[in-house]
Design an enzyme around this catalytic site. Structure first.
Site, short mmCIF file in Angstrom:
data_model
loop_
_atom_site.label_atom_id
_atom_site.label_comp_id
_atom_site.label_asym_id
_atom_site.label_seq_id
_atom_site.Cartn_x
_atom_site.Cartn_y
_atom_site.Cartn_z
N CYS A 1 7.95 51.52 57.21
CA CYS A 1 8.46 52.33 58.32
C CYS A 1 7.61 52.14 59.57
CB CYS A 1 8.58 53.78 57.89
SG CYS A 1 9.83 54.63 58.86
N HIS B 1 11.77 53.48 53.44
CA HIS B 1 10.68 53.95 52.58
C HIS B 1 10.97 53.58 51.12
CE1 HIS B 1 8.43 56.40 55.50
NE2 HIS B 1 9.61 56.57 56.07
N GLU C 1 9.06 53.46 48.70
CA GLU C 1 8.25 54.23 47.75
C GLU C 1 9.02 55.34 47.05
OE1 GLU C 1 7.80 54.11 51.05
OE2 GLU C 1 7.19 56.03 51.92
N1 GLN Z 1 7.50 57.42 63.98
C1 GLN Z 1 8.38 56.36 63.61
C2 GLN Z 1 9.83 56.70 63.89
O1 GLN Z 1 10.18 57.84 64.06
C3 GLN Z 1 8.19 55.98 62.15
C4 GLN Z 1 8.59 57.06 61.19
C5 GLN Z 1 8.04 56.86 59.81
O2 GLN Z 1 7.12 56.08 59.59
N2 GLN Z 1 8.57 57.59 58.85
O3 GLN Z 1 10.67 55.84 63.93
#
Ligand code: GLN
EC number: 6.3.4.2
Length: 545
Positions: free
Chosen positions: A381, A507, A509
């Protein structure tokens, strides 16, 4: 007809109720009973989505896009059953529903009160989960500790529910702590007695006691607890600390937890099949090699902030017979000091998700280090967004490149707000959330790892790769190996001239399981092993359930 098990906690918080609930779920599932697990959290936030990871640990995202308590991650990992937005309820969400109804005039001028309106709403939410998936058993964990003011309405609701659905269909399980007092050389039962007394004063007599202890409990103690707490001795279950949370179901099985629960609920006793789980735990306890992975993030002070990431790494370590060592690195430090001072000697670098500008340049420095030194890298992410910024600054030649999240005025916003996010003002539940398909490009690392051309992964972000830079990224040798099926959103980026360099906007995970590691994490671990133990012949991973 669903049976209900309610799990309350006593004596102290963080006693591991979530693990006990999840373990019991595993034990029932191993007996071919279907289970679902619901978490009732007594705080006023509508959900934990807006809470700081420092306060509340990781936000777990369900397939249907709910931002939930991290215990739901344990529930999914232990039971291998998907949870939904119905499985996470907070006081805030209960009040919101009741107040919305009051504003609509649904109460016909009546006075709206904690009892019965709030307690009825709680009962409805519990029975809703039962109706939705119709599990054989619904386990409900009540957050907090008995005696907390804020959990009282939940306690009253679960007390009432026994009458509503029938005594034989409800079981109360109380998880407490047996502290060892070193100076007296004794394990103490008094806090448990008090906690049970407190529970009884609100009308709940526990049917089963699960007592956490850091050592074997002496003979006679179960009998004492049984007498003082009015629980049959065989229903006093001890849960001694384990080296790994994944051993807990096996400990509780030996103690007869599931057998007693089934007897009390008048359900058929069945022989559990824990073969796969046991194999997994045996592997976990007999690693053949050591690997050290650096997690470079901003919330490293509290490892719970990256719970699913750590568990996914552990699952991959189990499959590859590795003893996993974690090197936690606060990314801020890498903004002023050379990366090698902190990353020297690690076998892999992982940059997880996150929000806000603090520590971002340190994450970028870690990624550069991993790319330059050919150390396996996995970005998740924000980790992918940082990998793109690193490319733009150090290869693309855009020294001011940034994400619009961190510098709205940058002339090179290589990471930009998703179009559908432009007008969003409310922070709660408004990100791109939940499961989305991703098209995999053939002949890429992603294709090799996933062995599939369309995959589904969970998301939680507002920003995305800016397509204005796509051509330049590809021209410099990077590969976009995953996109949304319409090709619009970049989901996976990799750098081929490297042993393992891959980063994803989602994600992964959240979908990893102890006996079925996620392919990205497993590939990451295998790459680290291949570099450090070149003659290793990795055995095939534990079978998929
Ligand atoms: N802050 C980033 C976004 O909003 C990444 C978010 C995250 O890593 N979950 O896109």
């Amino acid at each position: 007809m669903t049976k209900f098990i309610f799990v309350t906690g006593g004596v102290v918080s963080s006693i591991g109720k979530g693990i006990v609930a999840a373990s019991l779920g595993r034990l029932l599932k191993s007996r071919d009973y279907s289970v679902s697990i619901l978490k009732l959290d007594p705080y006023i936030n509508i959900d934990p989505g807006t809470m700081s990871p420092f306060q509340h640990g990781e936000v777990f995202v369900t397939q249907d896009g709910a931002e939930t308590d991290l215990d739901l991650g344990h529930y999914e990992r232990f039971t291998d059953t998907l949870m939904s937005r119905l499985n996470s309820v907070t006081t805030g969400s209960i009040y919101q529903a009741v107040i919305n109804r009051e504003r609509r005039g649904d109460y016909n001028g009546g006075t709206v009160q904690v009892i019965p309106h709030i307690t009825n709403e709680i009962k409805d939410r519990i029975t809703l989960v039962a109706k939705d998936t119709n599990p054989d058993v619904l386990i409900t964990e009540i957050g907090g500790t008995v005696g907390d003011i804020e959990s009282l309405p939940f306690m009253e609701a679960i007390r009432q529910l026994r009458k509503q659905v029938g005594r034989q269909n409800v079981l109360y399980m109380h998880v407490t702590l047996l502290p060892y007092i070193a100076s007296a050389g004794e394990m103490k039962t008094k806090p448990t007695q008090h906690s049970v007394k407190e529970l009884r004063s609100i009308g709940i007599q526990p049917d089963i006691l699960v007592c956490r202890s850091d050592r074997p409990i002496p003979a006679g103690l179960k009998q004492k607890l049984s007498e003082f707490c009015d629980v049959p001795e065989k229903c006093v279950i001890t849960s001694q600390d384990a080296l790994s949370i994944y051993e807990v179901p096996l400990i509780l099985e030996r103690e007869g937890l599931a057998e007693q629960a089934l007897a009390l609920l008048q359900m058929e006793q069945r022989i559990p099949d824990l073969t796969q789980w046991r194999t997994m735990v045996e592997r976990l306890y007999s690693p053949k090699r050591t690997l050290e992975i650096a997690i470079v993030g901003k919330y490293v002070r509290l490892s719970d902030a990256y719970l699913s990431v750590v568990e996914a790494l552990r699952h991959a370590a189990i499959a590859t017979h590795a003893d996993l060592r974690l090197r936690w690195i606060n990314s801020e430090i890498l903004e002023t000091e050379p990366a090698e001072n902190y990353l020297e000697g690690v076998d892999g670098v992982l940059v997880p998700g996150g929000f806000g500008t603090r520590g971002v340049d340190g994450k970028i420095a870690a990624i550069k280090y991993a790319r330059d030194r050919h150390i396996p890298f996995l970005g998740l992410c924000l980790g992918m967004q940082c990998a793109v910024i690193e490319w733009a600054r150090n290869i693309g030649g855009f020294s001011d490149a940034n994400s619009a999240e961190f510098d709205p005025d940058t002339t090179n916003p290589v990471i930009n707000l998703l179009p559908e996010q432009q007008d969003v003002v409310d922070l709660g539940g408004t990100m791109r959330l939940g499961l989305y398909p991703c098209q995999i490009l053939p002949n890429t690392l992603a294709a090799k790892l996933y062995q599939d051309d369309v995959i589904y992964e969970r998301h939680r972000h507002r920003y995305e790769f800016n397509n204005a830079y796509r051509k330049l990224l590809l021209e410099s040798g990077y590969v976009i190996s995953g996109t949304s099926p319409d090709g619009r959103l970049v989901e996976i980026v990799e750098f081929p001239n490297h042993p393992f360099f891959i980063a994803c906007q989602f994600h992964p995970e959240f979908q990893s399981r102890p006996s079925n590691p996620h392919p990205l994490f497993e590939g990451f671990m295998q790459a680290a092993i291949a570099l450090n133990y070149p003659n290793t012949n990795l055995q095939t991973p534990v079978e998929v359930s």
